[in-house]
Design a protein around this motif. Structure first.
Motif, PDB file in Angstrom:
ATOM      1  N   UNK A  29      -5.322   1.501   9.494  1.00 13.01           N
ATOM      2  CA  UNK A  29      -5.752   2.268   8.326  1.00 13.01           C
ATOM      3  C   UNK A  29      -6.543   1.342   7.398  1.00 13.01           C
ATOM      4  N   UNK A  30      -7.773   1.725   7.023  1.00 14.66           N
ATOM      5  CA  UNK A  30      -8.580   0.874   6.138  1.00 14.66           C
ATOM      6  C   UNK A  30      -7.943   0.718   4.747  1.00 14.66           C
ATOM      7  N   UNK A  31      -8.200  -0.414   4.117  1.00 13.77           N
ATOM      8  CA  UNK A  31      -7.586  -0.681   2.811  1.00 13.77           C
ATOM      9  C   UNK A  31      -7.925   0.351   1.743  1.00 13.77           C
ATOM     10  N   UNK A  32      -9.155   0.875   1.667  1.00 16.39           N
ATOM     11  CA  UNK A  32      -9.400   1.911   0.649  1.00 16.39           C
ATOM     12  C   UNK A  32      -8.479   3.135   0.823  1.00 16.39           C
ATOM     13  N   UNK A  33      -8.167   3.471   2.061  1.00 13.98           N
ATOM     14  CA  UNK A  33      -7.265   4.596   2.323  1.00 13.98           C
ATOM     15  C   UNK A  33      -5.839   4.242   1.927  1.00 13.98           C
ATOM     16  N   UNK A  34      -5.433   3.028   2.191  1.00 15.60           N
ATOM     17  CA  UNK A  34      -4.083   2.571   1.805  1.00 15.60           C
ATOM     18  C   UNK A  34      -3.911   2.652   0.293  1.00 15.60           C
ATOM     19  N   UNK A  35      -4.946   2.223  -0.428  1.00 16.68           N
ATOM     20  CA  UNK A  35      -4.899   2.256  -1.892  1.00 16.68           C
ATOM     21  C   UNK A  35      -4.768   3.696  -2.384  1.00 16.68           C
ATOM     22  N   UNK A  36      -5.506   4.599  -1.763  1.00 17.54           N
ATOM     23  CA  UNK A  36      -5.402   6.015  -2.145  1.00 17.54           C
ATOM     24  C   UNK A  36      -4.029   6.581  -1.834  1.00 17.54           C
ATOM     25  N   UNK A  37      -3.461   6.197  -0.687  1.00 18.24           N
ATOM     26  CA  UNK A  37      -2.122   6.686  -0.327  1.00 18.24           C
ATOM     27  C   UNK A  37      -1.072   6.245  -1.342  1.00 18.24           C
ATOM     28  N   UNK A  38      -1.193   5.018  -1.827  1.00 25.13           N
ATOM     29  CA  UNK A  38      -0.240   4.526  -2.824  1.00 25.13           C
ATOM     30  C   UNK A  38      -0.550   5.018  -4.229  1.00 25.13           C
ATOM     31  N   UNK A  39      -1.792   5.466  -4.440  1.00 23.39           N
ATOM     32  CA  UNK A  39      -2.232   5.974  -5.752  1.00 23.39           C
ATOM     33  C   UNK A  39      -2.065   4.926  -6.852  1.00 23.39           C
ATOM     34  N   UNK A  40      -2.550   3.715  -6.558  1.00 26.28           N
ATOM     35  CA  UNK A  40      -2.499   2.621  -7.536  1.00 26.28           C
ATOM     36  C   UNK A  40      -3.886   1.989  -7.646  1.00 26.28           C
TER      37      UNK A  40
END
Length: 66
Positions: A29-40
């Motif tokens: 999973x790309x980092x921009x998607x990870x950031x969106x998943x965590x919503x931070x």
């Protein structure tokens, strides 16, 4: 009545984040998607990634990890 979010203790937060980062890496999973998943914000994401044991997670973030 306003609900006050309680932060999750560091040991639980660290374990949850380490697991999240490990799974996201394995799944590619790309980092921009990870950031969106965590919503931070990005800075928070990278701070947590660098040292998950220092993270204080809101109940909302804990639910996102589960």
């Amino acid at each position: 009545m306003a609900r006050i979010a309680q932060a999750t203790p560091n040991s639980t937060a660290g374990a949850g984040l380490r697991t999240f980062f490990r799974i996201m890496e394995e799944w590619g999973v790309p980092e921009p998607t990870r950031i969106k998943l965590l919503a931070v914000p990005r800075t928070t994401y990278y701070r947590w990634k660098r040292d998950p044991s220092q993270a204080r997670l809101s109940q909302d973030t804990v639910e996102r990890l589960s």
